[in-house]
Design an enzyme around this catalytic site. Structure first.
Site, PDB file in Angstrom:
ATOM      1  N   ASN A   9      42.347   0.166  60.067  1.00 52.09           N
ATOM      2  CA  ASN A   9      41.533   1.324  59.713  1.00 52.09           C
ATOM      3  C   ASN A   9      40.626   0.913  58.550  1.00 52.09           C
ATOM      4  O   ASN A   9      41.085   0.786  57.425  1.00 52.09           O
ATOM      5  CB  ASN A   9      42.460   2.488  59.321  1.00 52.09           C
ATOM      6  CG  ASN A   9      41.682   3.698  58.820  1.00 52.09           C
ATOM      7  OD1 ASN A   9      40.451   3.730  58.879  1.00 52.09           O
ATOM      8  ND2 ASN A   9      42.416   4.694  58.328  1.00 52.09           N
ATOM      9  N   TRP A  10      39.372   0.704  58.874  1.00 49.99           N
ATOM     10  CA  TRP A  10      38.434   0.225  57.848  1.00 49.99           C
ATOM     11  C   TRP A  10      38.102   1.296  56.815  1.00 49.99           C
ATOM     12  O   TRP A  10      37.531   0.996  55.767  1.00 49.99           O
ATOM     13  CB  TRP A  10      37.126  -0.252  58.507  1.00 49.99           C
ATOM     14  CG  TRP A  10      37.228  -1.538  59.267  1.00 49.99           C
ATOM     15  CD1 TRP A  10      38.367  -2.149  59.729  1.00 49.99           C
ATOM     16  CD2 TRP A  10      36.138  -2.385  59.663  1.00 49.99           C
ATOM     17  NE1 TRP A  10      38.046  -3.307  60.390  1.00 49.99           N
ATOM     18  CE2 TRP A  10      36.684  -3.474  60.360  1.00 49.99           C
ATOM     19  CE3 TRP A  10      34.745  -2.312  59.503  1.00 49.99           C
ATOM     20  CZ2 TRP A  10      35.892  -4.504  60.899  1.00 49.99           C
ATOM     21  CZ3 TRP A  10      33.952  -3.321  60.042  1.00 49.99           C
ATOM     22  CH2 TRP A  10      34.535  -4.411  60.725  1.00 49.99           C
ATOM     23  N   LYS A  11      38.389   2.542  57.132  1.00 47.12           N
ATOM     24  CA  LYS A  11      38.026   3.675  56.255  1.00 47.12           C
ATOM     25  C   LYS A  11      36.524   3.613  55.937  1.00 47.12           C
ATOM     26  O   LYS A  11      35.748   3.166  56.783  1.00 47.12           O
ATOM     27  CB  LYS A  11      38.899   3.680  54.998  1.00 47.12           C
ATOM     28  CG  LYS A  11      40.393   3.660  55.373  1.00 47.12           C
ATOM     29  CD  LYS A  11      41.321   3.978  54.246  1.00 47.12           C
ATOM     30  CE  LYS A  11      42.760   3.915  54.744  1.00 47.12           C
ATOM     31  NZ  LYS A  11      43.745   4.299  53.739  1.00 47.12           N
ATOM     32  N   HIS A  96      44.669  11.619  60.165  1.00 51.43           N
ATOM     33  CA  HIS A  96      44.963  10.743  59.020  1.00 51.43           C
ATOM     34  C   HIS A  96      45.167  11.594  57.761  1.00 51.43           C
ATOM     35  O   HIS A  96      44.489  12.612  57.581  1.00 51.43           O
ATOM     36  CB  HIS A  96      43.816   9.747  58.811  1.00 51.43           C
ATOM     37  CG  HIS A  96      44.177   8.658  57.854  1.00 51.43           C
ATOM     38  ND1 HIS A  96      44.128   8.834  56.495  1.00 51.43           N
ATOM     39  CD2 HIS A  96      44.654   7.407  58.058  1.00 51.43           C
ATOM     40  CE1 HIS A  96      44.537   7.713  55.902  1.00 51.43           C
ATOM     41  NE2 HIS A  96      44.865   6.834  56.838  1.00 51.43           N
ATOM     42  N   GLU A  98      44.185  11.259  54.845  1.00 53.49           N
ATOM     43  CA  GLU A  98      42.964  11.467  54.053  1.00 53.49           C
ATOM     44  C   GLU A  98      42.121  12.594  54.652  1.00 53.49           C
ATOM     45  O   GLU A  98      41.462  13.342  53.927  1.00 53.49           O
ATOM     46  CB  GLU A  98      42.176  10.148  53.940  1.00 53.49           C
ATOM     47  CG  GLU A  98      42.853   9.190  52.962  1.00 53.49           C
ATOM     48  CD  GLU A  98      42.707   7.720  53.296  1.00 53.49           C
ATOM     49  OE1 GLU A  98      41.804   7.345  54.054  1.00 53.49           O
ATOM     50  OE2 GLU A  98      43.542   6.930  52.787  1.00 53.49           O
ATOM     51  N   GLU A 168      52.699   7.295  58.529  1.00 55.48           N
ATOM     52  CA  GLU A 168      52.130   6.792  57.282  1.00 55.48           C
ATOM     53  C   GLU A 168      52.585   7.675  56.128  1.00 55.48           C
ATOM     54  O   GLU A 168      51.975   8.733  55.876  1.00 55.48           O
ATOM     55  CB  GLU A 168      50.599   6.822  57.342  1.00 55.48           C
ATOM     56  CG  GLU A 168      49.998   5.991  58.452  1.00 55.48           C
ATOM     57  CD  GLU A 168      48.560   5.572  58.145  1.00 55.48           C
ATOM     58  OE1 GLU A 168      48.308   4.370  58.125  1.00 55.48           O
ATOM     59  OE2 GLU A 168      47.713   6.448  57.897  1.00 55.48           O
ATOM     60  N   GLY A 174      47.530   2.968  50.169  1.00 49.69           N
ATOM     61  CA  GLY A 174      46.619   2.495  49.132  1.00 49.69           C
ATOM     62  C   GLY A 174      47.254   2.367  47.756  1.00 49.69           C
ATOM     63  O   GLY A 174      46.563   2.201  46.762  1.00 49.69           O
ATOM     64  N   SER A 214      50.210   0.414  52.884  1.00 52.38           N
ATOM     65  CA  SER A 214      50.322  -0.848  52.146  1.00 52.38           C
ATOM     66  C   SER A 214      50.961  -1.976  52.949  1.00 52.38           C
ATOM     67  O   SER A 214      51.724  -2.776  52.397  1.00 52.38           O
ATOM     68  CB  SER A 214      51.063  -0.635  50.822  1.00 52.38           C
ATOM     69  OG  SER A 214      50.359   0.272  50.000  1.00 52.38           O
ATOM     70  N   GLY A 235      45.291  -0.537  56.306  1.00 52.76           N
ATOM     71  CA  GLY A 235      44.082  -0.159  55.572  1.00 52.76           C
ATOM     72  C   GLY A 235      43.527  -1.365  54.833  1.00 52.76           C
ATOM     73  O   GLY A 235      42.904  -2.251  55.420  1.00 52.76           O
ATOM     74  N   GLY A 236      43.801  -1.428  53.549  1.00 58.05           N
ATOM     75  CA  GLY A 236      43.241  -2.465  52.675  1.00 58.05           C
ATOM     76  C   GLY A 236      43.289  -3.882  53.234  1.00 58.05           C
ATOM     77  O   GLY A 236      42.281  -4.610  53.194  1.00 58.05           O
TER      78      GLY A 236
HETATM   79  P1  13P Z   1      46.602   0.922  53.115  1.00 57.34           P
HETATM   80  O1  13P Z   1      47.066  -0.173  54.046  1.00 57.34           O
HETATM   81  O2  13P Z   1      45.409   0.554  52.322  1.00 57.34           O
HETATM   82  O3  13P Z   1      47.735   1.454  52.304  1.00 57.34           O
HETATM   83  O4  13P Z   1      46.124   2.139  54.053  1.00 57.34           O
HETATM   84  C1  13P Z   1      46.946   2.578  55.077  1.00 57.34           C
HETATM   85  C2  13P Z   1      46.222   3.552  55.908  1.00 57.34           C
HETATM   86  O5  13P Z   1      45.925   4.649  55.477  1.00 57.34           O
HETATM   87  C3  13P Z   1      45.847   3.158  57.278  1.00 57.34           C
HETATM   88  O6  13P Z   1      45.400   4.241  58.017  1.00 57.34           O
END
Ligand code: 13P
Length: 251
Positions: A9-11, A96, A98, A168, A174, A214, A235-236
């Protein structure tokens, strides 16, 4: 037998040029890698068409990070399932945390989006997870149960079988704080039990349940070796071709 899915997930990262660079680096990394899982990347809307074009003959599939449930209309800034399909998307992340916390999406809205994605032929990656306060308050299972039941309301078993679930825990997103493999496995097993009671053992056993929060090359192997963890939503660590590939190797 469930095939693991590692999705990135590049966000809200990477403009078009940066997306082209990351995708070509990822292709290079994967060229020398034996891939035994499904791999999906979910770039921002503005890079989707380029991503599907660049990944045409690759094992990597493409998903979006959100969509709206109407086909078209006066919904300024929204994107429909048909629009995602028209640029070659196969998956769409829905619910998600977020989207839930920053943009106020609730279970009813997410349910409508999941139904639309399924009706359109997109595979929903349906995200659920508890906050730190909820975990500390001892209501993790209750929260997960509500999110799952409301998110899947009115969805037939046949349709349900197409859905990917991503657990998640919000406190692990994050933050660098990962759920321990045992903590994650416990919730994944709970989710699978819940799906068995909502649908059937066969449907629950066939469902891919990803872990997200994470995930890094250093912790992916142990997380992904748990019985009910069928992949990762990253994510990251998906923003660097090398670390994303390392995670793919762990699957
Ligand atoms: P991180 O891997 O940066 O914690 O993000 C996870 C995430 O929200 C994937 O959708």
């Amino acid at each position: 037998m469930r095939k693991k899915i590692v999705a990135g997930n590049w966000k809200m990262f990477n403009n078009l040029n940066e997306s082209v660079t990351l995708i070509s680096e990822l292709k290079q990394e994967l060229a020398n890698t034996e891939v035994n899982c499904k791999v999906v990347i979910c770039p921002p809307f503005t890079s989707l068409e380029t991503a599907t074009t660049l990944l045409k003959d690759s094992v990597v599939e493409v998903g979006a990070q959100n969509m709206f449930y109407e086909d078209n209309g006066a919904y300024t800034a929204e994107i429909s399932a048909g629009m995602l399909l028209s640029v070659g998307c196969k998956y769409v992340i829905l619910g998600h945390s977020e989207r839930r916390t920053i943009f106020g999406e609730n279970d009813e809205l997410i349910n409508k989006k999941i139904k639309k994605a399924l009706a359109s032929g997109l595979i929903p990656i349906f995200c659920i997870g508890e906050t730190l306060a909820e975990r500390e308050g001892g209501v993790t299972e209750k929260v997960i149960e509500t999110q799952v039941k409301k998110g899947l309301e009115g969805i037939s078993e046949e349709d349900f079988k197409k859905i990917v679930i991503a657990y998640e825990p919000v406190w692990a997103i994050g933050t660098g704080k990962t759920a321990t493999p045992a903590q994650a496995q416990e919730v994944h097993a709970y989710i699978r039990g819940l799906l068995t009671s909502l649908y059937s053992k066969e449907a629950a056993d066939g469902t891919v349940i990803q872990y997200g929060g994470s995930v890094k090359p250093e912790n992916a192997k142990e997380l992904l070796s748990q019985a009910d963890i069928d992949g990762a939503l990253v994510g990251g660590a998906c923003l660097k071709a090398k670390s994303f590939t390392e995670i793919i190797k762990c699957a």
